[in-house]
Design an enzyme around this catalytic site. Sequence first.
Site, short mmCIF file in Angstrom:
data_model
loop_
_atom_site.label_atom_id
_atom_site.label_comp_id
_atom_site.label_asym_id
_atom_site.label_seq_id
_atom_site.Cartn_x
_atom_site.Cartn_y
_atom_site.Cartn_z
N GLY A 1 -45.75 48.52 -34.26
CA GLY A 1 -47.24 48.31 -34.21
C GLY A 1 -47.78 47.39 -33.07
O GLY A 1 -49.04 47.40 -33.16
N GLY B 1 -42.95 52.00 -31.46
CA GLY B 1 -43.06 53.33 -31.17
C GLY B 1 -44.07 53.67 -29.94
O GLY B 1 -43.82 53.72 -28.82
N CYS C 1 -62.72 75.70 -32.25
CA CYS C 1 -63.83 75.91 -32.90
C CYS C 1 -64.18 74.71 -33.94
O CYS C 1 -64.36 74.82 -35.16
CB CYS C 1 -63.76 77.27 -33.73
SG CYS C 1 -64.01 78.56 -32.57
N1 LLP Z 1 -42.44 51.64 -38.40
C1 LLP Z 1 -43.15 52.41 -39.34
C2 LLP Z 1 -42.58 52.11 -40.68
C3 LLP Z 1 -44.04 53.15 -39.15
O1 LLP Z 1 -44.98 53.58 -39.94
C4 LLP Z 1 -44.69 53.03 -37.76
C5 LLP Z 1 -45.90 53.94 -37.17
C6 LLP Z 1 -43.94 52.45 -36.67
C7 LLP Z 1 -42.53 51.71 -37.15
C8 LLP Z 1 -44.36 52.73 -35.15
O2 LLP Z 1 -45.54 51.95 -35.07
P1 LLP Z 1 -46.17 52.00 -33.67
O3 LLP Z 1 -45.19 50.91 -32.83
O4 LLP Z 1 -46.07 53.10 -32.81
O5 LLP Z 1 -47.28 51.25 -33.82
N2 LLP Z 1 -50.84 58.43 -35.54
C9 LLP Z 1 -51.33 57.07 -35.25
C10 LLP Z 1 -50.57 56.08 -35.47
C11 LLP Z 1 -49.41 56.33 -36.70
C12 LLP Z 1 -48.59 55.12 -36.82
C13 LLP Z 1 -47.65 55.39 -37.98
N3 LLP Z 1 -46.50 54.56 -38.39
C14 LLP Z 1 -52.05 57.12 -33.91
O6 LLP Z 1 -52.18 57.99 -33.04
O7 LLP Z 1 -52.60 56.00 -33.71
#
Ligand code: LLP
Length: 422
Positions: free
Chosen positions: A239, A290, A357
């Site tokens: 996150g 991520g 579109c």
């Molecule tokens: N762990 C879990 C359980 C998660 O659900 C997620 C992301 C992560 C780790 C990794 O989170 P990060 O470090 O990437 O923030 N598509 C959206 C983001 C969706 C995130 C879903 N879960 C966007 O483009 O902003």
Amino acid sequence: MTHFHYKENILHCEDSPVQEIAEEFGTPLYLYSKQQLLDNFRSIDGAFAGIDHVTCYALKANSNHSLLKLLAEEGAGADAVSSGEIHLALKAGFDPTKITFAGVGKRDDEIEYALKKNIFSFNVESQQELDVLNAIAGRLGTKARIALRINPDIDASTHPYISTGLKTNKFGIDISYAMIAFKYASSLPNLQVDGIHTHIGSQILKLEPFMQTAQTVVNLVKELKSIGIDIHHIDFGGGFGVTYKNAIKHPLLPVEETNGAEEAPANDIFISSVLPILKTAGCKLVIEPGRSIIANTGILVTKVLYMKDNGVKKFVIVDAGMNDLLRPSLYNAYHQIVPLTVQQRESDTVDVVGPVCETGDFFARDRELPTVERGEYLAVLTAGAYGIVNASHYNARLRPAEVLVNGVKVRVIRERETFDDL
Ligand code: LLP
């Protein structure tokens, strides 16, 4: 984005001019910097200095095989949300004992697959899932190592679609029910309760929600210990936010307005803000970043097809669309857009839109941009996370190619699709 920079007014990725790459491989094109990826991973993983931990990269952000291989070679673990992601992680060389499996809706066959691969931990999200996992593990004559995902009801102040740690979100087990759930899990014969998992959302820019969550988790570890349930690991989730505005600065580029709250702390600051709290639990630490590893390693290069002025608005129509990068359409997300060559020129307020579109097919609205010409290339920055993984065939469009830059070397890491892929 330290490895994307202007050298003599020409955008480079590491030592390679982006325009030459776009001309060679065509557009739309995802282009990644190897060095940026390694720097990002090391800045996070290195911040744990000496503490027993695993940095499990969240594959959902970008699961390109070549990028995954680089992270596996660095010793990263993997956070997966489907058996498909576990498969990709194993194929790229991740150690199964460093793979976590989260998700509110794991199918029976996915659970069976993960049990057979002997992954590190199932991050369980409901009581019913405990029962199913216990039954499947029993049938296979094995024990499932689990963490219970706790929903701490903490507001991460992020976009509502990517907030996950509130009572109203579908994720995890409510904190007020946590003790009961842990006691229940410990009573099941085919489960080995090992950890607590939490993940409060994505693109979080403030440290406070993380610190509050860390304290909640540590308190829970202590409470569980007092009733004889020993927790060995804390999986703190991901996150950590990144900076999308002014990702690249140059005197000839417009300065993007921010309210000051849109700038992300450095990766190691996120870790060092929670580490003193988490350490007091005396557990192994797992995190699942991520975006903070992959977002600023990638850009989407697109070509200007047409310009159009309808008297009310000016549009720059490019050859990439929402099917290539969904974030602006889905979350109204902001991505800086820059020309590949900066020079003294007028600027205009325009909408940058794609060929799909849908009125929602845009990359920027009412954006001040240097005036561009048909045939010119633009780079949509900070597009490495949740970019290609959300690409689709919508409008029967082919998914873009991906290339990886390493100094002056460029190699294709996913071929552009052809009609046969439709
Ligand atoms: N762990 C879990 C359980 C998660 O659900 C997620 C992301 C992560 C780790 C990794 O989170 P990060 O470090 O990437 O923030 N598509 C959206 C983001 C969706 C995130 C879903 N879960 C966007 O483009 O902003």
